[in-house]
Design an enzyme around this catalytic site. Structure first.
Site, mmCIF file in Angstrom:
data_model
loop_
_atom_site.group_PDB
_atom_site.id
_atom_site.type_symbol
_atom_site.label_atom_id
_atom_site.label_comp_id
_atom_site.label_asym_id
_atom_site.label_seq_id
_atom_site.Cartn_x
_atom_site.Cartn_y
_atom_site.Cartn_z
ATOM 1 N N LYS A 240 0.701 -1.189 -0.050
ATOM 2 C CA LYS A 240 0.160 0.013 0.122
ATOM 3 C C LYS A 240 0.939 1.253 0.080
ATOM 4 O O LYS A 240 0.619 2.126 -0.767
ATOM 5 C CB LYS A 240 -0.881 -0.050 1.188
ATOM 6 N N ARG B 71 -9.879 0.846 8.032
ATOM 7 C CA ARG B 71 -9.598 -0.435 8.165
ATOM 8 C C ARG B 71 -10.669 -1.148 9.155
ATOM 9 O O ARG B 71 -10.430 -2.235 9.540
ATOM 10 C CB ARG B 71 -8.420 -0.173 9.303
ATOM 11 N N ARG C 61 11.651 -5.377 5.217
ATOM 12 C CA ARG C 61 11.588 -4.103 5.073
ATOM 13 C C ARG C 61 12.513 -3.029 5.851
ATOM 14 O O ARG C 61 12.823 -3.778 7.179
ATOM 15 C CB ARG C 61 10.114 -3.625 5.604
ATOM 16 N N ARG D 194 11.160 -1.191 11.468
ATOM 17 C CA ARG D 194 9.880 -0.825 12.084
ATOM 18 C C ARG D 194 9.640 -1.751 13.387
ATOM 19 O O ARG D 194 9.738 -2.907 13.347
ATOM 20 C CB ARG D 194 8.677 -0.744 11.293
ATOM 21 N N ARG E 89 -1.012 -8.626 13.321
ATOM 22 C CA ARG E 89 -1.325 -7.642 12.454
ATOM 23 C C ARG E 89 -2.135 -8.485 11.227
ATOM 24 O O ARG E 89 -3.148 -7.931 10.927
ATOM 25 C CB ARG E 89 -0.300 -6.975 11.869
HETATM 26 P P1 AP5 Z 1 4.800 -1.673 1.832
HETATM 27 O O1 AP5 Z 1 4.381 -0.964 0.746
HETATM 28 O O2 AP5 Z 1 5.635 -0.840 2.923
HETATM 29 O O3 AP5 Z 1 3.453 -2.362 2.439
HETATM 30 P P2 AP5 Z 1 2.151 -1.836 3.288
HETATM 31 O O4 AP5 Z 1 1.139 -2.562 2.606
HETATM 32 O O5 AP5 Z 1 2.375 -0.396 3.146
HETATM 33 O O6 AP5 Z 1 2.449 -2.297 4.625
HETATM 34 P P3 AP5 Z 1 2.385 -2.023 6.108
HETATM 35 O O7 AP5 Z 1 2.971 -2.872 7.042
HETATM 36 O O8 AP5 Z 1 2.815 -0.330 6.208
HETATM 37 O O9 AP5 Z 1 0.884 -1.978 6.109
HETATM 38 P P4 AP5 Z 1 0.049 -1.978 7.628
HETATM 39 O O10 AP5 Z 1 -1.296 -1.763 7.201
HETATM 40 O O11 AP5 Z 1 0.323 -3.155 8.606
HETATM 41 O O12 AP5 Z 1 0.792 -0.802 8.464
HETATM 42 P P5 AP5 Z 1 0.459 0.593 8.659
HETATM 43 O O13 AP5 Z 1 1.637 1.556 8.725
HETATM 44 O O14 AP5 Z 1 -0.697 1.218 7.901
HETATM 45 O O15 AP5 Z 1 5.742 -3.045 1.332
HETATM 46 C C1 AP5 Z 1 6.275 -3.790 2.505
HETATM 47 C C2 AP5 Z 1 7.586 -4.290 2.179
HETATM 48 O O16 AP5 Z 1 7.554 -4.943 0.880
HETATM 49 C C3 AP5 Z 1 8.625 -2.821 1.547
HETATM 50 O O17 AP5 Z 1 9.919 -3.206 1.963
HETATM 51 C C4 AP5 Z 1 8.586 -2.885 0.057
HETATM 52 O O18 AP5 Z 1 9.723 -2.402 -0.312
HETATM 53 C C5 AP5 Z 1 8.356 -4.290 -0.263
HETATM 54 N N1 AP5 Z 1 7.221 -4.402 -1.452
HETATM 55 C C6 AP5 Z 1 6.276 -3.756 -1.806
HETATM 56 N N2 AP5 Z 1 5.692 -3.817 -2.883
HETATM 57 C C7 AP5 Z 1 6.516 -4.958 -3.297
HETATM 58 C C8 AP5 Z 1 6.276 -5.878 -4.374
HETATM 59 N N3 AP5 Z 1 5.560 -5.605 -5.287
HETATM 60 N N4 AP5 Z 1 7.401 -6.708 -4.744
HETATM 61 C C9 AP5 Z 1 8.371 -6.965 -3.990
HETATM 62 N N5 AP5 Z 1 8.643 -6.133 -2.743
HETATM 63 C C10 AP5 Z 1 7.686 -5.393 -2.519
HETATM 64 O O19 AP5 Z 1 -0.125 0.601 10.196
HETATM 65 C C11 AP5 Z 1 0.687 0.385 11.360
HETATM 66 C C12 AP5 Z 1 -0.355 0.256 12.716
HETATM 67 O O20 AP5 Z 1 -0.700 1.681 12.764
HETATM 68 C C13 AP5 Z 1 -1.341 -0.582 12.635
HETATM 69 O O21 AP5 Z 1 -1.117 -1.664 12.917
HETATM 70 C C14 AP5 Z 1 -2.367 0.074 13.498
HETATM 71 O O22 AP5 Z 1 -1.948 -0.273 14.997
HETATM 72 C C15 AP5 Z 1 -2.217 1.437 13.467
HETATM 73 N N6 AP5 Z 1 -3.133 1.914 12.328
HETATM 74 C C16 AP5 Z 1 -2.915 2.599 11.014
HETATM 75 N N7 AP5 Z 1 -3.984 2.878 10.488
HETATM 76 C C17 AP5 Z 1 -4.994 2.679 11.372
HETATM 77 C C18 AP5 Z 1 -6.391 2.870 11.207
HETATM 78 N N8 AP5 Z 1 -7.186 3.287 10.017
HETATM 79 N N9 AP5 Z 1 -7.085 2.383 12.193
HETATM 80 C C19 AP5 Z 1 -6.648 1.987 13.511
HETATM 81 N N10 AP5 Z 1 -5.045 1.566 13.638
HETATM 82 C C20 AP5 Z 1 -4.454 2.116 12.452
#
Ligand code: AP5
Ligand code: ZN
Length: 215
Positions: A13, A88, A127, A160, A171
Site C-alpha cells: 500500500k 480499516r 522492510r 519498524r 497484524r
Molecule cells: P509496503 O508498501 O511498506 O507495505 P504496506 O502494505 O504499506 O504495509 P504496512 O506494513 O505499512 O501496512 P500496515 O497496514 O500493517 O501498516 P500501517 O503503517 O498502515 O511494503 C512492504 C515491503 O515490501 C517494503 O519493504 C517494500 O519495499 C516491499 N514491497 C512492496 N511492494 C513490493 C512488490 N510488489 N514486490 C516486492 N517487494 C515489495 O499501520 C501500522 C499500525 O498503525 C497498525 O497496526 C495499527 O496499529 C495502526 N493504524 C494505522 N492505521 C490505522 C487505522 N486506520 N485504524 C486503526 N489503527 C491504525
C-alpha cells in the site's frame, strides 16, 4: 482522483501510494505514518496509540477518524488524495463516507492489493525505512545503497518496531477480522478494483494504472 489503497500488512500500500502520489500529484495520507510520527513526538495521541501499535492491534476508531477528517480539509487535497491504511474497519468506512459528504467529495476507486501470506511475511521482515527522509526499502526486492544506507540521502536505515514475526502474525489476524470485510463493503458500492499485488513493484503499479484507466 480520490483513492483508497486496501490490503493486508506488507501488500505494498505504502510503496504503491508513493508512486501514485508522484504520478498524479496528489497527497498520500497514511494513518500509519501519522501515528508513528505522533509516537515519535510523544504527543498525547502518540502515547495513547503506541501500545495498540506495538501489539499489532488497531488504535481506536475515534482517534484515526478525527485525524483523517482534518487532513482531508487541507488545501493539498483539493485535487485528490490517496488514503493508505484508512479505513480499516466498517465504522471507519462509515465515518469516511460522512466526512466526504460533508466536504462534498467522493471516492473514485478502492484499490485492493492481493498478496499471499508467505510473501507478505518475507516483505515485512525485509522492510527497512530511512531514519532521515522516510524512504522505504526492501533488503531483497528494493535494495538500499551498497553500504546499506539510504540511496536518496545516505541516512541510516531502521526496522519498524512492529515488523517482528509475532507482531506481524497479530497484524495479519487483525486485518482478516476487522479490515477484510471492507472488500465486500466497497464491492457493493461498485468502486472496488482488485489488483494482483504479487509481481514486482513496477508491474503492480502498471496494473493499478491500467485498472484505473479502464474504469
Ligand atoms: P509496503 O508498501 O511498506 O507495505 P504496506 O502494505 O504499506 O504495509 P504496512 O506494513 O505499512 O501496512 P500496515 O497496514 O500493517 O501498516 P500501517 O503503517 O498502515 O511494503 C512492504 C515491503 O515490501 C517494503 O519493504 C517494500 O519495499 C516491499 N514491497 C512492496 N511492494 C513490493 C512488490 N510488489 N514486490 C516486492 N517487494 C515489495 O499501520 C501500522 C499500525 O498503525 C497498525 O497496526 C495499527 O496499529 C495502526 N493504524 C494505522 N492505521 C490505522 C487505522 N486506520 N485504524 C486503526 N489503527 C491504525
Ligand atoms: Zn533517506
Amino acid at each position: 482522483m480520490n483513492l483508497i489503497l486496501l490490503g493486508p500488512p506488507g501488500a505494498g500500500k505504502g510503496t504503491q501510494s508513493v508512486l501514485l502520489e508522484k504520478r498524479f500529484n496528489i497527497p498520500q495520507i497514511s494513518t500509519g505514518d501519522m501515528l508513528r510520527a505522533a509516537v515519535k513526538a510523544s504527543t498525547p495521541m502518540g502515547l495513547a496509540a503506541k501500545a495498540y501499535m506495538d501489539a499489532g492491534d488497531l488504535v481506536p476508531d475515534s482517534v484515526v477518524v478525527g485525524i483523517v477528517h482534518e487532513r482531508l480539509q487541507e488545501p493539498d487535497c483539493a485535487d485528490g488524495f490517496i488514503l493508505d491504511g484508512f479505513p480499516r474497519t466498517v465504522p471507519q468506512a462509515d465515518a469516511l463516507n460522512e466526512s466526504l459528504t460533508q466536504l462534498t467529495k467522493g471516492l473514485d476507486a478502492v484499490v485492493s492489493l492481493q498478496v499471499n501470506v508467505s510473501v507478505l511475511v518475507e516483505r515485512l521482515t525485509g522492510r527497512r525505512t530511512c531514519k532521515n527522509c522516510g524512504k522505504g526499502f526492501h533488503l531483497k526486492f528494493d535494495p538500499p545503497a551498497q553500504d546499506g544506507s539510504c540511496s536518496a540521502c545516505s541516512g541510516e536505515l531502521t526496522q519498524r518496531d512492529d515488523d517482528h514475526e509475532e507482531t506481524i502474525r497479530r497484524r495479519m489476524d487483525t486485518y482478516h477480522q476487522q479490515t477484510a470485510p471492507l472488500e465486500d463493503y466497497y464491492r457493493r458500492a461498485g468502486i472496488l478494483l482488485t489488483v494482483d499485488g504479487m509481481s514486482g513493484i513496477e508491474d503492480v503499479q502498471q496494473e493499478i494504472l491500467a485498472g484505473l484507466q479502464a474504469r
